[in-house]
Design a protein around this motif. Structure first.
Motif, short mmCIF file in Angstrom:
data_model
loop_
_atom_site.label_atom_id
_atom_site.label_comp_id
_atom_site.label_asym_id
_atom_site.label_seq_id
_atom_site.Cartn_x
_atom_site.Cartn_y
_atom_site.Cartn_z
N GLU A 69 38.85 23.05 11.68
CA GLU A 69 39.07 21.79 10.98
C GLU A 69 38.38 20.69 11.78
OE1 GLU A 69 43.24 22.84 8.67
OE2 GLU A 69 43.33 21.49 10.38
N ALA A 70 37.82 19.70 11.07
CA ALA A 70 37.01 18.68 11.74
C ALA A 70 37.74 17.97 12.88
CB ALA A 70 36.46 17.69 10.71
N PRO A 71 39.01 17.54 12.69
CA PRO A 71 39.65 16.80 13.80
C PRO A 71 39.76 17.63 15.08
CG PRO A 71 40.85 16.49 11.75
CD PRO A 71 39.85 17.57 11.49
N LEU A 72 40.01 18.93 14.94
CA LEU A 72 40.09 19.78 16.13
C LEU A 72 38.70 19.95 16.76
CD1 LEU A 72 41.55 21.61 18.12
CD2 LEU A 72 41.36 23.48 16.44
N ALA A 73 37.68 20.15 15.94
CA ALA A 73 36.32 20.30 16.49
C ALA A 73 35.94 19.04 17.28
CB ALA A 73 35.32 20.54 15.36
N ILE A 74 36.29 17.88 16.73
CA ILE A 74 35.92 16.62 17.40
C ILE A 74 36.71 16.43 18.70
CG2 ILE A 74 36.10 14.10 17.10
CD1 ILE A 74 35.18 14.70 14.12
N GLU A 75 37.99 16.81 18.69
CA GLU A 75 38.79 16.71 19.91
C GLU A 75 38.25 17.67 20.99
OE1 GLU A 75 41.17 14.55 20.56
OE2 GLU A 75 41.66 15.35 22.56
N VAL A 76 37.89 18.88 20.59
CA VAL A 76 37.33 19.85 21.55
C VAL A 76 36.01 19.31 22.12
CG1 VAL A 76 36.30 22.16 21.76
CG2 VAL A 76 38.50 21.87 20.59
N MET A 77 35.20 18.72 21.24
CA MET A 77 33.94 18.08 21.67
C MET A 77 34.22 17.02 22.74
SD MET A 77 30.63 17.78 20.48
CE MET A 77 29.37 16.69 21.14
N PHE A 78 35.21 16.18 22.47
CA PHE A 78 35.55 15.12 23.41
C PHE A 78 36.01 15.70 24.75
CE2 PHE A 78 38.88 12.21 25.09
CZ PHE A 78 38.05 11.17 25.45
N ARG A 79 36.82 16.74 24.68
CA ARG A 79 37.36 17.31 25.92
C ARG A 79 36.30 18.08 26.71
NH1 ARG A 79 43.63 18.94 25.14
NH2 ARG A 79 44.30 16.97 24.24
N MET A 80 35.34 18.67 26.00
CA MET A 80 34.30 19.43 26.71
C MET A 80 33.20 18.52 27.21
SD MET A 80 33.84 22.95 24.48
CE MET A 80 32.47 23.61 25.44
N LEU A 81 32.84 17.51 26.43
CA LEU A 81 31.62 16.76 26.71
C LEU A 81 31.82 15.25 26.83
CD1 LEU A 81 29.37 18.77 24.25
CD2 LEU A 81 29.33 18.93 26.74
N GLY A 82 33.04 14.78 26.60
CA GLY A 82 33.31 13.35 26.77
C GLY A 82 32.79 12.47 25.65
N GLU A 83 32.31 13.10 24.57
CA GLU A 83 31.84 12.32 23.42
C GLU A 83 32.77 12.54 22.25
OE1 GLU A 83 27.78 13.37 22.37
OE2 GLU A 83 27.49 13.96 24.46
N ARG A 84 32.98 11.47 21.46
CA ARG A 84 33.83 11.60 20.28
C ARG A 84 33.06 11.15 19.05
NH1 ARG A 84 39.33 12.29 20.10
NH2 ARG A 84 39.80 11.44 22.15
N PRO A 85 32.34 12.07 18.42
CA PRO A 85 31.53 11.66 17.27
C PRO A 85 32.40 11.29 16.07
CG PRO A 85 31.49 14.03 17.54
CD PRO A 85 32.24 13.49 18.72
N ASP A 86 31.82 10.57 15.12
CA ASP A 86 32.56 10.16 13.92
C ASP A 86 32.78 11.33 12.96
OD1 ASP A 86 32.64 7.57 14.77
OD2 ASP A 86 30.77 7.01 13.76
N GLY A 87 31.93 12.30 13.03
CA GLY A 87 32.05 13.42 12.09
C GLY A 87 31.27 14.61 12.61
N ILE A 88 31.05 15.56 11.75
CA ILE A 88 30.36 16.80 12.14
C ILE A 88 28.85 16.51 12.19
CG2 ILE A 88 29.96 19.22 11.56
CD1 ILE A 88 32.89 18.54 12.20
N ASN A 89 28.33 16.26 13.38
CA ASN A 89 26.89 16.03 13.53
C ASN A 89 26.26 17.21 14.28
OD1 ASN A 89 27.54 15.73 16.22
ND2 ASN A 89 27.36 13.49 16.21
N SER A 90 25.00 17.08 14.64
CA SER A 90 24.33 18.23 15.25
C SER A 90 24.87 18.53 16.65
CB SER A 90 22.81 18.03 15.28
OG SER A 90 22.48 16.95 16.10
N ASP A 91 25.44 17.52 17.34
CA ASP A 91 26.08 17.81 18.63
C ASP A 91 27.30 18.72 18.43
OD1 ASP A 91 24.25 16.26 20.01
OD2 ASP A 91 25.51 14.46 19.96
N VAL A 92 28.06 18.44 17.37
CA VAL A 92 29.24 19.27 17.10
C VAL A 92 28.80 20.68 16.69
CG1 VAL A 92 31.31 19.56 15.67
CG2 VAL A 92 30.64 17.27 16.45
N THR A 93 27.76 20.79 15.85
CA THR A 93 27.35 22.15 15.47
C THR A 93 26.78 22.90 16.68
OG1 THR A 93 25.11 21.59 14.66
CG2 THR A 93 26.92 21.44 13.07
#
Lengths: 154, 154
Positions: free
Chosen positions: A62-86
């Motif tokens: 789910e998008a909110p979990l992907a974004i939280e994991v992104m933040f915790r792994m890389l310190g970035e919190r994107p607005d949505g599913i972008n190429s960094d998240v993929t």
């Protein structure tokens, strides 16, 4: 398809999200997937081949979990599913199947993985086209759900 | 990634749709894909592994073309992308990569394929996460477009 093929993926995902993203997930009950609806917004897919058996693995966040994991792994919190998240979902796909590969090797299954492909889109569907049952494993977390699916030819 | 990896997929797709579905498609110019938007409504994905190189292949149909191919292959014309259509797209994925595999074997690349996964959904995105360039090959037909993408680690 038996439980010895399910638990390696389950334990590997729990381990990857805990160690890489300090995120605890709670496994639900694995079940046979009958429909094709992906349980989330972004999915990593990878093919797995061994001399005895081949199949495919997918992981859907789910998008909110992907974004939280992104933040915790890389310190970035994107607005949505972008190429960094993929990219991150592709890396997690590699790490989870890599962990499962090591466990399965101890059981005598020597898998090679293809390169991952990441799919996103609201209401996307995923259909594993191997012969065997599609096993769906749900996990819950404070930030949303993640599901993994595995399907092998036997 | 060079042209010897592109043409086998191109000629195999033209051949599969011509022989299996009596459908003529016109290849456009292959190009490097920079974005992640899938060019259609239903996509078949498959991982490919050889001792020298690994990667992934995808084929994306616009819905009207997928439905016409379904009708020509199986005599059924579904209202939309259902599980029969995703089964057919999975089969076409197997046939196109199987044809390419035979051509690549003659060039000394002995690929094994994983099992296909089929994804559908309006505006779904596909991101091949191998190291190499993503090559996008467009094809036109009387019923809509089909695109294939290949990406290998070298």
């Amino acid at each position: 398809m038996n439980v010895e093929f399910i638990n390696p993926f389950l334990s590997s995902l729990v381990n990857v999200l805990s160690t890489m993203a300090n995120t605890k997930i709670i496994p639900g009950k694995p079940r046979i997937k009958k429909d094709e609806v992906a349980r989330g917004d972004v999915s990593g897919l990878i093919g797995m081949i061994s001399p005895q058996i081949k199949g495919s693995f997918s992981i859907t966040f789910e998008a909110p979990l992907a974004i939280e994991v992104m933040f915790r792994m890389l310190g970035e919190r994107p607005d949505g599913i972008n190429s960094d998240v993929t990219d991150m979902v592709g890396e997690i796909t590699n790490m989870v199947t890599g962990g499962a590969k090591r466990i399965l090797a101890d059981k005598g299954y020597d898998f090679t993985m293809a390169t991952p492909v990441v799919v996103s889109g609201k209401d996307h569907t995923i259909s594993h086209k191997s012969e065997g049952a599609k096993i769906l494993m749900p996990f819950d977390s404070d930030f949303g759900k993640v599901h993994i699916e595995v399907s092998f030819d036997k």
